[in-house]
Write a protein that holds these residues in place. Structure first.
Motif, PDB file in Angstrom:
ATOM      1  N   ASN A  57     -40.746 -17.304   2.467  1.00  0.00           N
ATOM      2  CA  ASN A  57     -40.359 -15.890   2.394  1.00  0.00           C
ATOM      3  C   ASN A  57     -41.247 -15.181   1.385  1.00  0.00           C
ATOM      4  N   ASP A  59     -42.285 -11.101  -0.019  1.00  0.00           N
ATOM      5  CA  ASP A  59     -41.876  -9.697   0.005  1.00  0.00           C
ATOM      6  C   ASP A  59     -42.833  -8.914  -0.884  1.00  0.00           C
ATOM      7  N   TYR A  60     -43.202  -7.721  -0.443  1.00  0.00           N
ATOM      8  CA  TYR A  60     -44.127  -6.897  -1.199  1.00  0.00           C
ATOM      9  C   TYR A  60     -43.623  -5.464  -1.269  1.00  0.00           C
ATOM     10  N   LYS A  65     -48.900  -3.618  -0.406  1.00  0.00           N
ATOM     11  CA  LYS A  65     -49.100  -4.367   0.838  1.00  0.00           C
ATOM     12  C   LYS A  65     -50.530  -4.238   1.326  1.00  0.00           C
TER      13      LYS A  65
END
Length: 120
Positions: A57, A59-60, A65
């Protein structure tokens, strides 16, 4: 005693790259999700990126991004943040943090931070 030590910050020109590291000790590294946050002068600390224990997993924040990449090496108890195409607005103190569980809201431990300055 839990210790998170960030390194790799510095001064870079816009468009350049830096690689931050966060070395952890005093915890069972594989048991923790890890993340990067940053705080610019006069602003609140904001989330940058997170990675779970087996890097399944990621996430940004929208602002990073496509430019930043988070990774970790569980054998070295170290997390990384590769920052490319840096912009002046990326200037901040960057902190690493760990939490026991990907879905927890609260982060359990924090590092002292490393300064990143991007000149225009």
């Amino acid at each position: 005693q839990v210790q998170l030590v960030e390194s790799g910050g510095g001064l870079v020109q816009a468009g350049g790259s830096l690689r931050l590291s966060c070395a952890a000790s005093g915890i069972t590294f594989r048991s923790y999700a890890m993340g990067w946050f940053r705080q610019a002068p006069g602003q609140e600390r904001q989330f940058v990126a997170a990675i779970n224990w087996r890097a399944a997993n990621l996430d940004y924040a929208d602002s990073v991004k496509g430019r930043f990449t988070i990774s970790r090496d569980n054998a070295k108890n170290t997390m990384y943040l590769q920052m490319n195409s840096l912009k002046p607005e990326d200037t901040a103190i960057y902190y690493c943090a760990v939490k026991r569980g990907w879905y927890r809201d609260a982060w359990d431990y924090w590092g002292q931070g490393t300064q990143v300055t991007v000149s225009s």
